[in-house]
Design a protein around this motif. Structure first.
Motif, PDB file in Angstrom:
ATOM      1  N   MET A  81       0.850  -1.181   0.000  1.00 27.01           N
ATOM      2  CA  MET A  81       0.000   0.000   0.000  1.00 27.01           C
ATOM      3  C   MET A  81       0.891   1.238   0.000  1.00 27.01           C
ATOM      4  SD  MET A  81      -2.925   1.096   2.746  1.00 27.01           S
ATOM      5  CE  MET A  81      -4.054  -0.149   2.154  1.00 27.01           C
ATOM      6  N   GLU A  82       0.602   2.178  -0.869  1.00 26.27           N
ATOM      7  CA  GLU A  82       1.351   3.432  -0.962  1.00 26.27           C
ATOM      8  C   GLU A  82       0.955   4.370   0.164  1.00 26.27           C
ATOM      9  OE1 GLU A  82       3.678   4.393  -3.368  1.00 26.27           O
ATOM     10  OE2 GLU A  82       3.604   2.277  -3.954  1.00 26.27           O
ATOM     11  N   GLY A  83       1.901   5.184   0.616  1.00 25.06           N
ATOM     12  CA  GLY A  83       1.605   6.194   1.626  1.00 25.06           C
ATOM     13  C   GLY A  83       1.695   5.654   3.040  1.00 25.06           C
ATOM     14  N   GLU A  84       1.393   6.525   3.971  1.00 28.72           N
ATOM     15  CA  GLU A  84       1.502   6.192   5.385  1.00 28.72           C
ATOM     16  C   GLU A  84       0.132   6.247   6.053  1.00 28.72           C
ATOM     17  OE1 GLU A  84       4.372   9.106   6.692  1.00 28.72           O
ATOM     18  OE2 GLU A  84       6.036   7.821   6.079  1.00 28.72           O
ATOM     19  N   THR A  85      -0.056   5.372   7.026  1.00 24.51           N
ATOM     20  CA  THR A  85      -1.299   5.314   7.786  1.00 24.51           C
ATOM     21  C   THR A  85      -0.963   5.469   9.257  1.00 24.51           C
ATOM     22  OG1 THR A  85      -2.205   3.787   6.145  1.00 24.51           O
ATOM     23  CG2 THR A  85      -3.363   3.936   8.243  1.00 24.51           C
ATOM     24  N   ILE A 140      -7.711  -0.263   5.583  1.00 26.38           N
ATOM     25  CA  ILE A 140      -7.652   1.147   5.967  1.00 26.38           C
ATOM     26  C   ILE A 140      -6.644   1.849   5.070  1.00 26.38           C
ATOM     27  CG2 ILE A 140      -7.043   2.768   7.803  1.00 26.38           C
ATOM     28  CD1 ILE A 140      -8.034   0.722   9.807  1.00 26.38           C
ATOM     29  N   GLY A 141      -7.081   2.930   4.448  1.00 21.35           N
ATOM     30  CA  GLY A 141      -6.225   3.670   3.533  1.00 21.35           C
ATOM     31  C   GLY A 141      -5.230   4.565   4.250  1.00 21.35           C
ATOM     32  N   THR A 142      -4.566   5.393   3.477  1.00 19.44           N
ATOM     33  CA  THR A 142      -3.556   6.282   4.028  1.00 19.44           C
ATOM     34  C   THR A 142      -4.200   7.421   4.816  1.00 19.44           C
ATOM     35  OG1 THR A 142      -3.518   7.568   1.991  1.00 19.44           O
ATOM     36  CG2 THR A 142      -1.939   5.773   2.169  1.00 19.44           C
ATOM     37  N   GLY A 143      -3.381   8.065   5.633  1.00 16.44           N
ATOM     38  CA  GLY A 143      -3.848   9.161   6.466  1.00 16.44           C
ATOM     39  C   GLY A 143      -4.064   8.702   7.888  1.00 16.44           C
ATOM     40  N   SER A 144      -4.742   9.515   8.673  1.00 18.03           N
ATOM     41  CA  SER A 144      -5.003   9.207  10.076  1.00 18.03           C
ATOM     42  C   SER A 144      -6.333   8.478  10.228  1.00 18.03           C
ATOM     43  CB  SER A 144      -5.041  10.495  10.906  1.00 18.03           C
ATOM     44  OG  SER A 144      -3.772  11.094  10.934  1.00 18.03           O
ATOM     45  N   ALA A 145      -6.345   7.504  11.140  1.00 19.43           N
ATOM     46  CA  ALA A 145      -7.563   6.746  11.421  1.00 19.43           C
ATOM     47  C   ALA A 145      -7.656   6.482  12.919  1.00 19.43           C
ATOM     48  CB  ALA A 145      -7.564   5.427  10.662  1.00 19.43           C
ATOM     49  N   THR A 146      -8.832   6.713  13.484  1.00 17.92           N
ATOM     50  CA  THR A 146      -9.093   6.342  14.869  1.00 17.92           C
ATOM     51  C   THR A 146      -9.885   5.040  14.868  1.00 17.92           C
ATOM     52  OG1 THR A 146     -11.127   7.649  14.950  1.00 17.92           O
ATOM     53  CG2 THR A 146      -9.109   8.721  15.709  1.00 17.92           C
ATOM     54  N   ILE A 166       0.838  -7.720  14.927  1.00 17.06           N
ATOM     55  CA  ILE A 166       1.120  -7.505  13.509  1.00 17.06           C
ATOM     56  C   ILE A 166       2.246  -6.489  13.329  1.00 17.06           C
ATOM     57  CG2 ILE A 166       0.127  -6.587  11.367  1.00 17.06           C
ATOM     58  CD1 ILE A 166      -2.636  -7.718  12.597  1.00 17.06           C
ATOM     59  N   ALA A 167       2.149  -5.361  14.006  1.00 13.08           N
ATOM     60  CA  ALA A 167       3.127  -4.284  13.844  1.00 13.08           C
ATOM     61  C   ALA A 167       4.526  -4.697  14.283  1.00 13.08           C
ATOM     62  CB  ALA A 167       2.677  -3.047  14.626  1.00 13.08           C
ATOM     63  N   LEU A 168       4.613  -5.459  15.355  1.00 15.73           N
ATOM     64  CA  LEU A 168       5.917  -5.841  15.899  1.00 15.73           C
ATOM     65  C   LEU A 168       6.368  -7.220  15.447  1.00 15.73           C
ATOM     66  CD1 LEU A 168       5.393  -4.453  19.513  1.00 15.73           C
ATOM     67  CD2 LEU A 168       6.929  -3.545  17.754  1.00 15.73           C
ATOM     68  N   ASP A 169       5.565  -7.872  14.612  1.00 10.99           N
ATOM     69  CA  ASP A 169       5.872  -9.212  14.118  1.00 10.99           C
ATOM     70  C   ASP A 169       6.130 -10.173  15.288  1.00 10.99           C
ATOM     71  OD1 ASP A 169       6.110 -11.086  12.108  1.00 10.99           O
ATOM     72  OD2 ASP A 169       8.272 -10.760  11.865  1.00 10.99           O
ATOM     73  N   LEU A 170       5.222 -10.113  16.266  1.00 12.39           N
ATOM     74  CA  LEU A 170       5.317 -10.964  17.448  1.00 12.39           C
ATOM     75  C   LEU A 170       4.541 -12.255  17.248  1.00 12.39           C
ATOM     76  CD1 LEU A 170       4.511  -8.316  20.220  1.00 12.39           C
ATOM     77  CD2 LEU A 170       6.774  -9.224  19.622  1.00 12.39           C
ATOM     78  N   THR A 171       4.839 -13.230  18.070  1.00 14.94           N
ATOM     79  CA  THR A 171       3.964 -14.402  18.117  1.00 14.94           C
ATOM     80  C   THR A 171       2.690 -13.976  18.832  1.00 14.94           C
ATOM     81  OG1 THR A 171       4.769 -15.168  20.266  1.00 14.94           O
ATOM     82  CG2 THR A 171       5.944 -15.980  18.293  1.00 14.94           C
ATOM     83  N   ARG A 194       1.629   2.631  10.060  1.00 19.68           N
ATOM     84  CA  ARG A 194       2.022   1.737   8.966  1.00 19.68           C
ATOM     85  C   ARG A 194       2.719   2.613   7.928  1.00 19.68           C
ATOM     86  NH1 ARG A 194      -2.908  -0.946   6.781  1.00 19.68           N
ATOM     87  NH2 ARG A 194      -3.178   1.057   5.793  1.00 19.68           N
ATOM     88  N   LEU A 195       4.013   2.435   7.788  1.00 18.96           N
ATOM     89  CA  LEU A 195       4.822   3.241   6.882  1.00 18.96           C
ATOM     90  C   LEU A 195       5.163   2.433   5.634  1.00 18.96           C
ATOM     91  CD1 LEU A 195       7.251   4.594   9.633  1.00 18.96           C
ATOM     92  CD2 LEU A 195       5.110   5.621   8.840  1.00 18.96           C
ATOM     93  N   ALA A 196       5.696   3.089   4.628  1.00 20.79           N
ATOM     94  CA  ALA A 196       6.100   2.389   3.406  1.00 20.79           C
ATOM     95  C   ALA A 196       7.178   1.356   3.702  1.00 20.79           C
ATOM     96  CB  ALA A 196       6.587   3.400   2.370  1.00 20.79           C
ATOM     97  N   THR A 197       7.976   1.592   4.729  1.00 16.71           N
ATOM     98  CA  THR A 197       9.089   0.700   5.068  1.00 16.71           C
ATOM     99  C   THR A 197       8.755  -0.302   6.164  1.00 16.71           C
ATOM    100  OG1 THR A 197       9.889   2.349   6.643  1.00 16.71           O
ATOM    101  CG2 THR A 197      10.810   2.416   4.399  1.00 16.71           C
ATOM    102  N   GLY A 198       7.563  -0.282   6.691  1.00 18.36           N
ATOM    103  CA  GLY A 198       7.174  -1.197   7.762  1.00 18.36           C
ATOM    104  C   GLY A 198       6.352  -0.477   8.809  1.00 18.36           C
ATOM    105  N   TRP A 199       6.319  -1.039   9.982  1.00 22.15           N
ATOM    106  CA  TRP A 199       5.489  -0.519  11.059  1.00 22.15           C
ATOM    107  C   TRP A 199       6.329   0.244  12.075  1.00 22.15           C
ATOM    108  CZ3 TRP A 199       0.186  -1.101  11.330  1.00 22.15           C
ATOM    109  CH2 TRP A 199      -0.386  -1.999  10.431  1.00 22.15           C
ATOM    110  N   ARG A 200       5.691   1.175  12.759  1.00 23.56           N
ATOM    111  CA  ARG A 200       6.322   1.923  13.849  1.00 23.56           C
ATOM    112  C   ARG A 200       5.304   1.989  14.994  1.00 23.56           C
ATOM    113  NH1 ARG A 200       7.746   7.755  12.104  1.00 23.56           N
ATOM    114  NH2 ARG A 200       5.487   7.858  11.859  1.00 23.56           N
TER     115      ARG A 200
END
Length: 190
Positions: free
Chosen positions: A1-5, A131-137, A151-156, A175-181
């Motif tokens: 997905m392009e862009g940041e969420t 969920i698309g790019t931009g801010s979401a609550t 999912i974000a931390l690639d945990l079990t 959710r960034l273009a390079t992964g999660w933060r």
């Protein structure tokens, strides 16, 4: 997905019901902590798209925060099947073997007629992908937020169950273009 969420994950207000109960989707929220609701509302982005699980307590919490969320089934709490509506102490005291076995491996265990936390992670992953790019609550449940952190931390899934997610707390994940933060977890505003 392009862009940041930018995801603003809010756990719903406490359930207005008997503590220790595995609450059904129609359990109402206790919205009595007006100061926390207002402090939380002040921290939310104004231009965000809003989502909630279809549970009554999440929708009521979202509306108390001034949001009109789209209801997304993938963000529902883990389905506890036949145990829904029952209290944990009652299930433990009854000597239910399935209940005892579930707690030996709560990430993979499935309550009778329900789903595992692993199943919930899969479901939440699908919801987040829509969920698309931009801010979401997202006004959701503790299990949903743990699944997003998984999912974000690639945990079990087992490791993700270690997170504490309090009512009316904020967890920020991008959710960034390079992964999660992960920006913050279980943050209280006051």
């Amino acid at each position: 997905m392009e862009g940041e969420t930018f995801l603003w994950l809010i756990r719903h207000a406490p359930v207005d019901g008997v503590k220790g109960t595995i609450h059904a989707a129609d359990a109402p929220a206790d919205l009595g902590d007006r100061a926390q609701l207002e402090a939380l509302r002040q921290h939310l982005p104004r231009d965000a798209t809003s989502f909630a699980s279809p549970s009554r307590r999440t929708v009521e919490t979202a509306r108390a925060l001034g949001l009109e969320p789209m209801q997304v089934g993938e963000f529902s709490e883990q389905d506890f099947g036949d145990w829904t509506g029952r209290r944990h102490d009652e299930l433990a005291a009854a000597g239910d073997e399935a209940y005892a076995q579930f707690w030996n491996d709560p990430a993979r265990g499935r309550p009778p007629g329900g789903e595992s936390f692993e199943d919930q992670v899969t479901r939440v992953r699908l919801g987040l992908s829509r969920i698309g790019t931009g801010s979401a609550t997202l006004v959701v449940h503790s299990g949903t937020i743990r699944a997003a952190l998984c999912i974000a931390l690639d945990l079990t899934p087992q490791a993700a169950l270690r997170f504490v997610i309090d009512p009316l707390s904020l967890t920020r994940v991008d959710r960034l273009a390079t992964g999660w933060r992960v920006v913050s977890v279980n943050q209280r505003m006051i």
